[in-house]
Design a protein around this motif. Structure first.
Motif, mmCIF file in Angstrom:
data_model
loop_
_atom_site.group_PDB
_atom_site.id
_atom_site.type_symbol
_atom_site.label_atom_id
_atom_site.label_comp_id
_atom_site.label_asym_id
_atom_site.label_seq_id
_atom_site.Cartn_x
_atom_site.Cartn_y
_atom_site.Cartn_z
ATOM 1 N N TYR A 13 0.947 -1.288 0.095
ATOM 2 C CA TYR A 13 -0.079 0.099 -0.151
ATOM 3 C C TYR A 13 0.851 1.095 0.146
ATOM 4 N N ILE A 14 0.842 1.945 -1.193
ATOM 5 C CA ILE A 14 1.881 3.067 -1.306
ATOM 6 C C ILE A 14 1.001 4.249 -1.948
ATOM 7 N N ALA A 15 1.307 5.423 -1.387
ATOM 8 C CA ALA A 15 0.716 6.411 -1.722
ATOM 9 C C ALA A 15 -0.933 6.321 -2.094
ATOM 10 N N ASN A 16 -1.370 5.935 -1.324
ATOM 11 C CA ASN A 16 -2.966 5.460 -1.401
ATOM 12 C C ASN A 16 -3.454 4.699 -2.548
ATOM 13 N N ASN A 17 -2.321 3.819 -3.042
ATOM 14 C CA ASN A 17 -2.775 2.743 -3.994
ATOM 15 C C ASN A 17 -2.272 1.427 -3.554
ATOM 16 N N ALA A 18 -3.010 0.442 -3.891
ATOM 17 C CA ALA A 18 -2.791 -0.907 -3.487
ATOM 18 C C ALA A 18 -1.908 -1.521 -4.813
ATOM 19 N N TYR A 19 -0.815 -2.005 -4.784
ATOM 20 C CA TYR A 19 -0.043 -2.844 -5.371
ATOM 21 C C TYR A 19 0.158 -4.393 -5.438
ATOM 22 N N LEU A 20 -0.490 -5.231 -5.996
ATOM 23 C CA LEU A 20 -0.041 -6.538 -5.702
ATOM 24 C C LEU A 20 1.311 -6.920 -6.495
ATOM 25 N N LEU A 21 2.130 -7.477 -5.714
ATOM 26 C CA LEU A 21 3.559 -7.688 -6.265
ATOM 27 C C LEU A 21 3.964 -9.273 -6.300
#
Length: 184
Positions: free
Chosen positions: A143-151
């Motif tokens: 969760y970075i800068a109000n965005n969710a990233y699946l890695l």
């Protein structure tokens, strides 16, 4: 608890029968590893290797994901066995020049521990990508800068933020200030 986005149900890991035991262990490992010297050493080694400053969370997450995907060999668990390795054990093996063969869940947990060690809000997620109700993959959710990233840390070659089609997503730990906005 269930959240919905694009008609895909998202559950906490506690909602499936065998996941609470695994989720509790993963939560414990992540808590222990956030200030572990071996985890911190590897996290900052990766940032130096990729020439990234920790303040740049996107580039830091990319570097850590790339390292885990590219430098820790993937292997399937033995048939009928779910083998999950502590991120501290993986870190200590790496520091002793013993790269183990890990599957998607151990690599996702390790990637999550490294991200959390440098201050990135992250957790582990389990997915049903076959639409059959069976969990068949694990990834890191950052969760970075109000965005969710699946890695995708299990396999090399995937772009940052790529994720497979899935019908269910089980979140081990809902990050603080979490709202799901899939990017990628």
């Amino acid at each position: 608890m269930s959240l919905h986005t694009n008609n895909i149900p998202i559950y906490t890991a506690d909602s499936e029968s065998y996941l609470p035991i695994m989720a509790d262990k993963i939560r414990s490992w992540l808590s222990e590893s956030s200030s572990n010297e071996s985890i911190l050493t590897i996290a900052y080694y990766i940032l130096a290797k990729y020439n990234v400053q920790a303040i740049n969370q996107i580039e830091s997450a990319k570097a850590i994901r790339d390292f885990v995907a590219n430098h820790i060999p993937y292997t399937n668990d033995p048939i009928d066995v779910e083998r999950v390795i502590s991120p501290i054990v993986i870190a200590e093996d790496i520091l002793n020049n013993k790269y183990g063969n890990e599957d998607c869940d151990s690599k996702a947990i390790f990637c999550t521990a490294l991200l959390r060690a440098i201050g990135i809000n992250a957790t582990v997620v389990f997915l049903d990508s076959n639409s059959n109700g069976v969990i068949n993959h694990a990834m890191t959710l950052a969760y970075i800068a109000n965005n969710a990233y699946l890695l995708e840390a299990a396999y090399p070659g995937y772009e940052f933020g790529w994720y497979p089609k899935f019908t269910k997503l089980y979140i081990v730990n809902i990050p603080q200030n979490f709202s799901l906005q899939m990017v990628g």
